[in-house]
Design a protein around this motif. Structure first.
Motif, PDB file in Angstrom:
ATOM      1  N   ALA A 133      15.718   9.285  21.579  1.00 25.85           N
ATOM      2  CA  ALA A 133      15.779  10.168  22.748  1.00 25.85           C
ATOM      3  C   ALA A 133      15.293   9.439  23.997  1.00 25.85           C
ATOM      4  N   ALA A 134      14.213   8.669  23.859  1.00 31.21           N
ATOM      5  CA  ALA A 134      13.680   7.931  25.006  1.00 31.21           C
ATOM      6  C   ALA A 134      14.679   6.909  25.517  1.00 31.21           C
ATOM      7  N   GLY A 135      15.313   6.174  24.603  1.00 31.01           N
ATOM      8  CA  GLY A 135      16.314   5.200  25.016  1.00 31.01           C
ATOM      9  C   GLY A 135      17.518   5.851  25.669  1.00 31.01           C
ATOM     10  N   THR A 136      17.957   6.976  25.113  1.00 33.72           N
ATOM     11  CA  THR A 136      19.116   7.692  25.659  1.00 33.72           C
ATOM     12  C   THR A 136      18.838   8.197  27.070  1.00 33.72           C
ATOM     13  N   ILE A 137      17.690   8.824  27.258  1.00 33.65           N
ATOM     14  CA  ILE A 137      17.334   9.374  28.579  1.00 33.65           C
ATOM     15  C   ILE A 137      17.164   8.261  29.600  1.00 33.65           C
ATOM     16  N   THR A 138      16.522   7.164  29.192  1.00 35.41           N
ATOM     17  CA  THR A 138      16.310   6.044  30.109  1.00 35.41           C
ATOM     18  C   THR A 138      17.636   5.462  30.581  1.00 35.41           C
ATOM     19  N   GLY A 139      18.553   5.234  29.642  1.00 32.85           N
ATOM     20  CA  GLY A 139      19.864   4.714  30.031  1.00 32.85           C
ATOM     21  C   GLY A 139      20.583   5.642  30.983  1.00 32.85           C
ATOM     22  N   GLY A 140      20.563   6.944  30.676  1.00 35.76           N
ATOM     23  CA  GLY A 140      21.236   7.911  31.536  1.00 35.76           C
ATOM     24  C   GLY A 140      20.665   7.951  32.937  1.00 35.76           C
ATOM     25  N   LEU A 141      19.340   7.904  33.036  1.00 33.68           N
ATOM     26  CA  LEU A 141      18.700   7.959  34.352  1.00 33.68           C
ATOM     27  C   LEU A 141      19.013   6.721  35.183  1.00 33.68           C
ATOM     28  N   TRP A 142      19.179   5.572  34.534  1.00 28.02           N
ATOM     29  CA  TRP A 142      19.413   4.341  35.279  1.00 28.02           C
ATOM     30  C   TRP A 142      20.781   4.334  35.965  1.00 28.02           C
ATOM     31  N   ALA A 143      21.669   5.225  35.579  1.00 27.26           N
ATOM     32  CA  ALA A 143      22.999   5.261  36.194  1.00 27.26           C
ATOM     33  C   ALA A 143      23.120   6.349  37.249  1.00 27.26           C
ATOM     34  N   ILE A 144      22.058   7.087  37.507  1.00 30.42           N
ATOM     35  CA  ILE A 144      22.154   8.205  38.455  1.00 30.42           C
ATOM     36  C   ILE A 144      22.448   7.712  39.868  1.00 30.42           C
ATOM     37  N   LEU A 145      21.777   6.636  40.297  1.00 30.31           N
ATOM     38  CA  LEU A 145      21.992   6.146  41.666  1.00 30.31           C
ATOM     39  C   LEU A 145      23.441   5.688  41.884  1.00 30.31           C
ATOM     40  N   PRO A 146      24.019   4.838  41.021  1.00 30.04           N
ATOM     41  CA  PRO A 146      25.440   4.508  41.213  1.00 30.04           C
ATOM     42  C   PRO A 146      26.341   5.731  41.172  1.00 30.04           C
ATOM     43  N   ALA A 147      25.979   6.720  40.340  1.00 29.07           N
ATOM     44  CA  ALA A 147      26.789   7.932  40.244  1.00 29.07           C
ATOM     45  C   ALA A 147      26.770   8.705  41.560  1.00 29.07           C
ATOM     46  N   ILE A 148      25.599   8.849  42.150  1.00 32.26           N
ATOM     47  CA  ILE A 148      25.488   9.570  43.424  1.00 32.26           C
ATOM     48  C   ILE A 148      26.238   8.830  44.528  1.00 32.26           C
ATOM     49  N   LEU A 149      26.067   7.509  44.567  1.00 32.80           N
ATOM     50  CA  LEU A 149      26.750   6.718  45.595  1.00 32.80           C
ATOM     51  C   LEU A 149      28.266   6.807  45.448  1.00 32.80           C
ATOM     52  N   LYS A 150      28.747   6.871  44.225  1.00 32.94           N
ATOM     53  CA  LYS A 150      30.189   7.003  43.996  1.00 32.94           C
ATOM     54  C   LYS A 150      30.682   8.406  44.326  1.00 32.94           C
ATOM     55  N   ALA A 151      29.920   9.411  43.890  1.00 32.92           N
ATOM     56  CA  ALA A 151      30.376  10.796  44.020  1.00 32.92           C
ATOM     57  C   ALA A 151      30.412  11.258  45.468  1.00 32.92           C
ATOM     58  N   TRP A 152      29.408  10.902  46.272  1.00 34.03           N
ATOM     59  CA  TRP A 152      29.317  11.468  47.612  1.00 34.03           C
ATOM     60  C   TRP A 152      29.440  10.446  48.739  1.00 34.03           C
ATOM     61  N   GLN A 153      29.307   9.157  48.429  1.00 32.20           N
ATOM     62  CA  GLN A 153      29.490   8.142  49.466  1.00 32.20           C
ATOM     63  C   GLN A 153      30.717   7.259  49.207  1.00 32.20           C
ATOM     64  N   HIS A 154      31.358   7.448  48.053  1.00 31.05           N
ATOM     65  CA  HIS A 154      32.567   6.711  47.683  1.00 31.05           C
ATOM     66  C   HIS A 154      32.349   5.190  47.695  1.00 31.05           C
ATOM     67  N   ILE A 155      31.153   4.772  47.286  1.00 32.91           N
ATOM     68  CA  ILE A 155      30.850   3.342  47.204  1.00 32.91           C
ATOM     69  C   ILE A 155      31.327   2.819  45.859  1.00 32.91           C
ATOM     70  N   ASN A 156      31.969   1.666  45.880  1.00 33.05           N
ATOM     71  CA  ASN A 156      32.568   1.080  44.683  1.00 33.05           C
ATOM     72  C   ASN A 156      31.547   0.957  43.565  1.00 33.05           C
ATOM     73  N   GLU A 157      31.845   1.602  42.435  1.00 37.17           N
ATOM     74  CA  GLU A 157      30.883   1.625  41.322  1.00 37.17           C
ATOM     75  C   GLU A 157      30.802   0.305  40.576  1.00 37.17           C
ATOM     76  N   ILE A 158      31.819  -0.545  40.707  1.00 28.29           N
ATOM     77  CA  ILE A 158      31.738  -1.858  40.064  1.00 28.29           C
ATOM     78  C   ILE A 158      30.562  -2.639  40.634  1.00 28.29           C
ATOM     79  N   ILE A 159      30.428  -2.609  41.959  1.00 26.49           N
ATOM     80  CA  ILE A 159      29.340  -3.335  42.616  1.00 26.49           C
ATOM     81  C   ILE A 159      27.996  -2.716  42.283  1.00 26.49           C
TER      82      ILE A 159
END
Length: 363
Positions: A133-159
């Protein structure tokens, strides 16, 4: 009678195009693998190594011996979880290339949770579930910033995902060396989870139960993306975000859901690697599984069952090549050369196929 015969003959012509289409898909998946093996065989010849002997030794050590087969199946567990992670993102039209950072952070946090719980006398099942559970939650949280930047700022998620991956790998090393380092060892590493407290082996073998966890994840993701309304929404967002907006779909929320689920599976892969195989995390350790699995998922055409087959082939190659390198004087990382050649061949194959479609008038 004549109408009945014509009715029974009708499926013939209809099934022939399907058969041709299926064979074409198989060729596009298997063909690049065969070409890559031929090219790397040429490199082996240039190095003075018999490629048939080399490949034969890989098959023998990775598949034909009980210990090799068990090591191959154990290696598959984390790789299948990463394949599931990539399938979620790619089928939704998004690129999560930050899997290595998510994997390592999940591994470090899982290790940091598991060893203390075990020392406190917690039941083994609770220790393992808490670590996963700890590993799963940690991995998920680490992608929140790229997700927000992609969803609302349309910043390329590859970068952004690659940048977060570099940061995650560096942060994982800092945590191992400074925060979670085992004071009883001279080499920086987290505290070791005893072998008997790790994920149980299957049927009296040395195959980690991370294998069924990975198989379940891949099949579940395949089913979700192809058979559920949620998967259809994700694929719609990936295929045409504007059409999805006009259809009233919450594109921003679905984008974040894709990143969170994809990264969570990568973090779970790190946890399974630690509590099922490694036992701890060493400083500067990075198997770079995520980037290695990317071509396998593309070869599988994002199909879960095909992904299982390609991960198995890669695991055989990975385990067998480790022994072949020692036996035949081939560099330890020659498998990476094979993967690199496979990526190049895969890209060229896609380019040729796309040109063929364009000439045929298929968009």
């Amino acid at each position: 009678m004549s109408s009945q015969s014509s009715h029974t003959r009708a499926p013939g012509p209809l099934s022939l195009p399907r058969l041709k289409s299926a064979l074409a898909r198989v060729g596009l998946s298997v063909g690049p693998v065969a070409i890559a093996l031929v090219i790397t065989g040429g490199l082996l010849v240039a190095m003075g190594v018999n490629p048939l002997e080399y490949y034969g030794f890989i098959l023998q050590k990775g598949l034909m011996t009980p210990s090799g087969l068990q090591a191959t199946l154990t290696r598959m567990g984390p790789l299948l979880l990463i394949a599931a992670s990539l399938m979620v993102a790619f089928r939704a039209g998004l690129w999560n290339l930050g899997g290595d950072g998510q994997f390592l952070l999940g591994a470090v946090i899982a290790s940091a949770v598991a060893a203390p719980l075990n020392d406190m006398g917690a039941p083994s099942w609770l220790t393992l579930l808490a670590a996963m559970a700890a590993g799963t939650i940690t991995g998920g949280l680490w992608a929140i910033l790229p997700a927000i930047l992609k969803a609302w700022q349309h910043i390329n998620e590859i970068i952004t995902t690659m940048m977060m991956s570099f940061l995650g790998i560096s942060l994982a090393n800092v945590l191992v060396k400074l925060v979670f380092a085992d004071p009883a060892t001279t080499v920086p590493e987290t505290r070791t989870l005893p072998y008997e407290q790790r994920l149980p082996s299957l049927f009296g073998t040395h195959i980690s139960s991370g294998l069924p966890i990975g198989l379940f994840a891949v099949i579940a993701v395949h089913w979700m993306m192809t058979r559920t309304a949620f998967g259809l929404r994700l694929r719609t967002v990936g295929a045409n975000p504007r059409a999805a907006l006009h259809a009233g779909l919450p594109v921003g929320a679905l984008t974040i859901a894709v990143f969170a689920l994809s990264a969570a599976l990568a973090g779970l892969a790190g946890a399974v690697e630690v509590i099922g195989i490694e036992g701890n995390v060493r400083a500067d350790w990075n198997p770079a599984y995520s980037l290695l699995v990317v071509p396998l998922v593309f070869l599988a055409r994002f199909n879960g069952f095909a992904a299982i087959a390609f991960v198995f082939i890669f695991s055989v190659l990975s385990i067998g090549s480790e022994s072949a390198a020692r036996r035949m004087g081939v560099p330890n990382h020659f498998t990476l050369v094979t993967v690199a050649v496979l990526l190049i061949v895969l890209g060229l194959t896609e380019m040729v196929e796309q040109r063929r479609r364009d000439r045929a008038g298929v968009q």
